[in-house]
Design a protein around this motif. Structure first.
Motif, mmCIF file in Angstrom:
data_model
loop_
_atom_site.group_PDB
_atom_site.id
_atom_site.type_symbol
_atom_site.label_atom_id
_atom_site.label_comp_id
_atom_site.label_asym_id
_atom_site.label_seq_id
_atom_site.Cartn_x
_atom_site.Cartn_y
_atom_site.Cartn_z
ATOM 1 N N PHE A 69 33.985 -41.843 -80.379
ATOM 2 C CA PHE A 69 34.357 -43.231 -80.619
ATOM 3 C C PHE A 69 33.062 -43.962 -80.920
ATOM 4 O O PHE A 69 32.126 -43.930 -80.120
ATOM 5 C CB PHE A 69 35.075 -43.837 -79.416
ATOM 6 N N LEU A 70 33.012 -44.578 -82.072
ATOM 7 C CA LEU A 70 31.777 -45.198 -82.533
ATOM 8 C C LEU A 70 31.981 -46.699 -82.666
ATOM 9 O O LEU A 70 32.846 -47.154 -83.418
ATOM 10 C CB LEU A 70 31.395 -44.584 -83.884
ATOM 11 N N GLY A 71 31.188 -47.469 -81.908
ATOM 12 C CA GLY A 71 31.199 -48.921 -82.048
ATOM 13 C C GLY A 71 30.203 -49.300 -83.130
ATOM 14 O O GLY A 71 29.067 -48.823 -83.117
ATOM 15 N N VAL A 72 30.635 -50.131 -84.061
ATOM 16 C CA VAL A 72 29.772 -50.530 -85.172
ATOM 17 C C VAL A 72 29.689 -52.047 -85.203
ATOM 18 O O VAL A 72 30.698 -52.741 -85.265
ATOM 19 C CB VAL A 72 30.331 -50.044 -86.532
ATOM 20 N N ARG A 93 36.255 -38.849 -94.747
ATOM 21 C CA ARG A 93 37.308 -37.985 -94.197
ATOM 22 C C ARG A 93 37.258 -37.854 -92.688
ATOM 23 O O ARG A 93 38.290 -37.793 -92.027
ATOM 24 C CB ARG A 93 37.175 -36.572 -94.772
ATOM 25 N N GLU A 94 36.074 -37.727 -92.140
ATOM 26 C CA GLU A 94 35.937 -37.493 -90.700
ATOM 27 C C GLU A 94 36.307 -38.714 -89.864
ATOM 28 O O GLU A 94 36.526 -38.611 -88.661
ATOM 29 C CB GLU A 94 34.498 -37.075 -90.364
ATOM 30 N N VAL A 95 36.360 -39.873 -90.474
ATOM 31 C CA VAL A 95 36.746 -41.096 -89.764
ATOM 32 C C VAL A 95 38.273 -41.157 -89.750
ATOM 33 O O VAL A 95 38.910 -41.374 -90.769
ATOM 34 C CB VAL A 95 36.139 -42.352 -90.418
ATOM 35 N N GLN A 96 38.856 -40.930 -88.586
ATOM 36 C CA GLN A 96 40.304 -40.843 -88.445
ATOM 37 C C GLN A 96 40.965 -42.182 -88.184
ATOM 38 O O GLN A 96 42.144 -42.349 -88.452
ATOM 39 C CB GLN A 96 40.648 -39.887 -87.295
ATOM 40 N N LEU A 97 40.222 -43.127 -87.642
ATOM 41 C CA LEU A 97 40.794 -44.416 -87.275
ATOM 42 C C LEU A 97 39.723 -45.489 -87.435
ATOM 43 O O LEU A 97 38.574 -45.291 -87.021
ATOM 44 C CB LEU A 97 41.285 -44.355 -85.820
ATOM 45 N N ASP A 106 32.038 -54.979 -84.005
ATOM 46 C CA ASP A 106 32.988 -55.485 -84.992
ATOM 47 C C ASP A 106 34.069 -54.459 -85.315
ATOM 48 O O ASP A 106 35.191 -54.819 -85.642
ATOM 49 C CB ASP A 106 32.256 -55.868 -86.288
ATOM 50 N N PHE A 107 33.694 -53.177 -85.239
ATOM 51 C CA PHE A 107 34.624 -52.105 -85.553
ATOM 52 C C PHE A 107 34.519 -51.001 -84.519
ATOM 53 O O PHE A 107 33.453 -50.762 -83.953
ATOM 54 C CB PHE A 107 34.340 -51.501 -86.941
ATOM 55 N N ARG A 108 35.630 -50.329 -84.305
ATOM 56 C CA ARG A 108 35.683 -49.133 -83.468
ATOM 57 C C ARG A 108 36.243 -48.024 -84.343
ATOM 58 O O ARG A 108 37.315 -48.170 -84.933
ATOM 59 C CB ARG A 108 36.594 -49.372 -82.271
ATOM 60 N N LEU A 109 35.497 -46.941 -84.452
ATOM 61 C CA LEU A 109 35.890 -45.812 -85.283
ATOM 62 C C LEU A 109 36.172 -44.607 -84.407
ATOM 63 O O LEU A 109 35.499 -44.397 -83.403
ATOM 64 C CB LEU A 109 34.772 -45.436 -86.265
ATOM 65 N N ASN A 139 30.358 -42.868 -78.210
ATOM 66 C CA ASN A 139 30.933 -42.353 -76.971
ATOM 67 C C ASN A 139 31.687 -41.085 -77.311
ATOM 68 O O ASN A 139 32.654 -41.124 -78.083
ATOM 69 C CB ASN A 139 31.892 -43.372 -76.346
ATOM 70 N N VAL A 140 31.257 -39.966 -76.730
ATOM 71 C CA VAL A 140 31.884 -38.672 -77.003
ATOM 72 C C VAL A 140 33.097 -38.509 -76.098
ATOM 73 O O VAL A 140 33.017 -38.717 -74.886
ATOM 74 C CB VAL A 140 30.884 -37.513 -76.790
ATOM 75 N N LEU A 141 34.222 -38.135 -76.696
ATOM 76 C CA LEU A 141 35.457 -37.898 -75.942
ATOM 77 C C LEU A 141 35.328 -36.596 -75.157
ATOM 78 O O LEU A 141 35.042 -35.553 -75.740
ATOM 79 C CB LEU A 141 36.645 -37.807 -76.913
ATOM 80 N N LEU A 142 35.523 -36.661 -73.853
ATOM 81 C CA LEU A 142 35.485 -35.462 -73.013
ATOM 82 C C LEU A 142 36.868 -34.861 -72.852
ATOM 83 O O LEU A 142 37.041 -33.652 -72.919
ATOM 84 C CB LEU A 142 34.883 -35.794 -71.646
#
Length: 151
Positions: A69-72, A93-97, A106-109, A139-142
């Motif tokens: 999860f990437l905060g931008v 492509r790798e950005v799913q959401l 501003d964005f959460r990817l 933030n890496v999903l565990l």
């Protein structure tokens, strides 16, 4: 806004669990005839409550072992910057959401990658080169205990 009765709510729960459920089976589970179940599904579609079907793929089974999860935070905010960033990031492509959010970023990817090295490549070569990118937080999903489901 459409009024939902208890049967509508049960129908939505059933379809959330299996969107490909035939209306005959859906009717059986709800105690309705197949035509009555079909009419309810049609009404919910026409009202916009049912907005299509989605197939949920298992990223890990497909070789994408890392979800981040990437905060931008954009360096400068304007309608043009927001639109340019959304358009550019949606093409990766790798950005799913892509979620435009209120808060620190501003964005959460939601980004999937084969491994951390692959994520680093996507981050450095694709995401960090996008128009207007400022601060980032990863933030890496565990583990994922509950997938999104019915409201």
């Amino acid at each position: 806004m459409i009024e939902l009765d208890e049967i509508d709510r049960r129908l939505l729960r059933e379809l959330a669990a299996d969107a490909a459920l035939p209306t005959a089976e859906l009717g059986r589970r709800l105690g309705l005839s197949q035509p009555a179940a079909w009419r309810r599904v049609k009404r919910l579609r026409e009202a916009g409550v049912l907005a299509g079907r989605r197939l949920r793929l298992d990223a890990g089974a497909l070789g994408f072992g890392v979800t981040v999860f990437l905060g931008v935070k954009l360096a400068a905010k304007s309608q043009v910057n927001l639109a340019d960033f959304e358009r550019a990031v949606s093409a990766i492509r790798e950005v799913q959401l892509v979620e435009h959010v209120l808060g620190l970023y501003d964005f959460r990817l939601r980004v999937v990658a084969r491994d951390l090295g692959d994520f680093e490549r996507v981050l450095r070569r694709r995401i960090m080169t996008l128009p207007g990118v400022g601060a980032l937080e990863a933030n890496v999903l565990l583990s994922e205990e509950r997938r999104p489901g019915p409201i």
